[in-house]
Design a protein around this motif. Structure first.
Motif, PDB file in Angstrom:
ATOM      1  N   PHE A 218      -5.279 -16.977  -2.359  1.00 57.34           N
ATOM      2  CA  PHE A 218      -5.074 -18.277  -2.731  1.00 57.34           C
ATOM      3  C   PHE A 218      -6.306 -19.257  -3.608  1.00 57.34           C
ATOM      4  CE2 PHE A 218      -2.605 -22.316  -1.604  1.00 57.34           C
ATOM      5  CZ  PHE A 218      -1.662 -21.778  -1.910  1.00 57.34           C
ATOM      6  N   ASP A 219      -5.596 -20.075  -4.885  1.00 56.86           N
ATOM      7  CA  ASP A 219      -6.502 -20.714  -6.027  1.00 56.86           C
ATOM      8  C   ASP A 219      -7.318 -21.666  -5.073  1.00 56.86           C
ATOM      9  OD1 ASP A 219      -6.885 -22.465  -7.875  1.00 56.86           O
ATOM     10  OD2 ASP A 219      -5.552 -21.701  -9.345  1.00 56.86           O
ATOM     11  N   SER A 220      -8.497 -21.752  -5.905  1.00 62.69           N
ATOM     12  CA  SER A 220      -9.473 -22.774  -4.421  1.00 62.69           C
ATOM     13  C   SER A 220      -9.253 -24.163  -4.642  1.00 62.69           C
ATOM     14  CB  SER A 220     -11.339 -22.433  -5.366  1.00 62.69           C
ATOM     15  OG  SER A 220     -11.088 -22.736  -6.405  1.00 62.69           O
ATOM     16  N   ARG A 221      -8.619 -24.409  -5.792  1.00 61.90           N
ATOM     17  CA  ARG A 221      -7.622 -26.034  -6.279  1.00 61.90           C
ATOM     18  C   ARG A 221      -6.861 -26.344  -6.409  1.00 61.90           C
ATOM     19  NH1 ARG A 221      -8.703 -23.999 -12.327  1.00 61.90           N
ATOM     20  NH2 ARG A 221      -7.324 -22.009 -11.548  1.00 61.90           N
ATOM     21  N   ALA A 222      -5.979 -25.211  -5.501  1.00 58.55           N
ATOM     22  CA  ALA A 222      -4.670 -25.700  -5.106  1.00 58.55           C
ATOM     23  C   ALA A 222      -4.317 -26.874  -3.681  1.00 58.55           C
ATOM     24  CB  ALA A 222      -3.809 -24.700  -4.850  1.00 58.55           C
ATOM     25  N   SER A 223      -3.960 -27.711  -3.180  1.00 54.90           N
ATOM     26  CA  SER A 223      -3.663 -27.689  -1.908  1.00 54.90           C
ATOM     27  C   SER A 223      -3.856 -27.264  -0.612  1.00 54.90           C
ATOM     28  CB  SER A 223      -2.390 -29.154  -2.347  1.00 54.90           C
ATOM     29  OG  SER A 223      -1.657 -28.627  -1.337  1.00 54.90           O
ATOM     30  N   MET A 224      -4.613 -27.987   0.087  1.00 59.02           N
ATOM     31  CA  MET A 224      -4.750 -26.838   1.869  1.00 59.02           C
ATOM     32  C   MET A 224      -2.513 -26.454   2.392  1.00 59.02           C
ATOM     33  SD  MET A 224      -6.369 -28.983   5.117  1.00 59.02           S
ATOM     34  CE  MET A 224      -4.891 -29.443   5.030  1.00 59.02           C
ATOM     35  N   GLU A 225      -2.538 -27.916   1.838  1.00 61.70           N
ATOM     36  CA  GLU A 225      -1.240 -27.746   2.539  1.00 61.70           C
ATOM     37  C   GLU A 225      -0.150 -26.284   1.472  1.00 61.70           C
ATOM     38  OE1 GLU A 225       0.291 -31.690   1.746  1.00 61.70           O
ATOM     39  OE2 GLU A 225      -0.015 -32.448   3.738  1.00 61.70           O
TER      40      GLU A 225
ATOM     41  N   LEU B 201     -10.151 -17.922  -4.042  1.00 56.64           N
ATOM     42  CA  LEU B 201     -10.148 -17.163  -5.635  1.00 56.64           C
ATOM     43  C   LEU B 201     -10.797 -18.485  -6.754  1.00 56.64           C
ATOM     44  CD1 LEU B 201      -8.571 -14.348  -6.200  1.00 56.64           C
ATOM     45  CD2 LEU B 201     -10.491 -14.121  -5.345  1.00 56.64           C
ATOM     46  N   ASN B 202     -11.687 -18.523  -7.898  1.00 54.18           N
ATOM     47  CA  ASN B 202     -11.897 -19.727  -8.729  1.00 54.18           C
ATOM     48  C   ASN B 202     -10.627 -19.085  -9.955  1.00 54.18           C
ATOM     49  OD1 ASN B 202     -12.545 -17.681 -10.008  1.00 54.18           O
ATOM     50  ND2 ASN B 202     -15.294 -19.198  -9.618  1.00 54.18           N
ATOM     51  N   GLN B 203     -10.409 -20.144 -10.919  1.00 53.33           N
ATOM     52  CA  GLN B 203      -9.933 -19.902 -11.906  1.00 53.33           C
ATOM     53  C   GLN B 203     -10.625 -18.901 -12.354  1.00 53.33           C
ATOM     54  OE1 GLN B 203     -11.974 -22.262 -11.579  1.00 53.33           O
ATOM     55  NE2 GLN B 203     -13.950 -22.830 -13.482  1.00 53.33           N
ATOM     56  N   ASP B 204     -11.472 -17.796 -12.220  1.00 50.73           N
ATOM     57  CA  ASP B 204     -12.159 -16.273 -12.753  1.00 50.73           C
ATOM     58  C   ASP B 204     -12.320 -15.098 -12.378  1.00 50.73           C
ATOM     59  OD1 ASP B 204     -13.137 -17.913 -15.469  1.00 50.73           O
ATOM     60  OD2 ASP B 204     -14.953 -18.583 -14.001  1.00 50.73           O
ATOM     61  N   GLU B 205     -11.218 -15.218 -10.847  1.00 46.43           N
ATOM     62  CA  GLU B 205     -11.221 -14.875 -10.429  1.00 46.43           C
ATOM     63  C   GLU B 205     -11.770 -13.809  -9.270  1.00 46.43           C
ATOM     64  OE1 GLU B 205      -7.449 -13.395  -9.175  1.00 46.43           O
ATOM     65  OE2 GLU B 205      -6.829 -14.933 -10.740  1.00 46.43           O
ATOM     66  N   ILE B 206     -12.887 -14.861  -9.549  1.00 41.02           N
ATOM     67  CA  ILE B 206     -14.390 -14.709  -8.546  1.00 41.02           C
ATOM     68  C   ILE B 206     -14.305 -15.034  -7.213  1.00 41.02           C
ATOM     69  CG2 ILE B 206     -16.733 -14.523  -8.358  1.00 41.02           C
ATOM     70  CD1 ILE B 206     -15.673 -12.742 -10.251  1.00 41.02           C
ATOM     71  N   LEU B 207     -14.040 -14.800  -6.311  1.00 38.40           N
ATOM     72  CA  LEU B 207     -14.286 -14.590  -4.410  1.00 38.40           C
ATOM     73  C   LEU B 207     -14.740 -15.706  -4.400  1.00 38.40           C
ATOM     74  CD1 LEU B 207     -13.159 -13.970  -1.480  1.00 38.40           C
ATOM     75  CD2 LEU B 207     -15.363 -13.295  -1.373  1.00 38.40           C
ATOM     76  N   THR B 208     -15.108 -16.988  -3.856  1.00 38.96           N
ATOM     77  CA  THR B 208     -15.145 -18.219  -3.604  1.00 38.96           C
ATOM     78  C   THR B 208     -15.580 -18.395  -2.158  1.00 38.96           C
ATOM     79  OG1 THR B 208     -13.315 -20.257  -3.915  1.00 38.96           O
ATOM     80  CG2 THR B 208     -15.113 -19.580  -5.665  1.00 38.96           C
ATOM     81  N   GLY B 209     -14.336 -18.025  -1.730  1.00 38.73           N
ATOM     82  CA  GLY B 209     -14.636 -18.124  -0.139  1.00 38.73           C
ATOM     83  C   GLY B 209     -13.338 -17.771   0.965  1.00 38.73           C
TER      84      GLY B 209
END
Length: 196
Positions: free
Chosen positions: A48-55, A72-80
């Motif tokens: 899932f995208d880190s910038r998307a809503s939690m809902e 993932l962030n916008q560069d498809e790198i794992l952020t969490g």
């Protein structure tokens, strides 16, 4: 263009049956750890995208039937990683109180467990481990999930698998007591054996 060949085929007649998959192997604490690993080399990761809503992340988890998403962030790198517990637990309430935002304004990046707080077990270690080792490791960290890592051709870590306590419980056919209840591996094993 390569030269392709027509494959021989036979006409279907008589009683034709459909093969049934072999029943799943029973899993115990002594089984190879790989028996309970979601192998991302053979299954699509729930991302899932880190910038998307939690809902939106919560809805996606429900649709996929999973309890965690790799973020993932916008560069498809794992952020969490974000889990159902993150979404449905106390984190959103604390975030609302601290930041004075609406529930619908909380982003995945606001409540996920960030990369620098995650651990991963090397695949070569997993190959020698047993299910009981994974359970003990998860309980020791107090986490529901742990990642499995291997190096790519350039020597960079790549997530190639994930262990989920919920999935392990399903495969064992027994509930695993939380770390507060079971302090030793012997207690965990005794609880699982009693449930079988």
């Amino acid at each position: 263009m390569p030269d392709y060949h027509i494959l021989p085929a036979q006409r279907l007649t008589g009683a034709v049956r459909i093969v049934r998959p072999a029943p799943p192997r029973s899993v115990t604490l002594e089984s190879p750890a790989s028996d309970v690993m979601t192998d991302l080399r053979h299954a699509h990761a729930a991302i899932f995208d880190s910038r998307a809503s939690m809902e939106a992340a919560n809805e996606y988890m429900k649709q996929r039937g999973v309890r965690s998403l790799l973020v993932l962030n916008q560069d498809e790198i794992l952020t969490g990683i974000i889990t159902a517990t993150d979404v449905l637990g106390e984190k959103p309430l604390r975030f609302i109180q601290e930041r004075r935002v609406k529930h619908s304004e909380i982003l995945v990046s606001d409540i996920m467990t960030p990369l620098d707080r995650l651990e991963g077990i090397p695949l070569e270690v997993v190959r020698r481990a047993k299910v009981g080792d994974i359970v003990a490791s998860l309980l020791d960290t107090g986490r529901q999930h742990t990642l499995v890592l291997e190096d790519d051709v350039e020597g960079n870590p790549v997530v190639c698998g994930i262990f989920s306590l919920t999935q392990i419980e399903k495969q064992l056919g027994a509930s695993i007591p939380s770390i507060e209840i079971a302090r030793t591996f012997t207690e965990i094993e005794a609880t699982l054996t009693a449930g079988a």
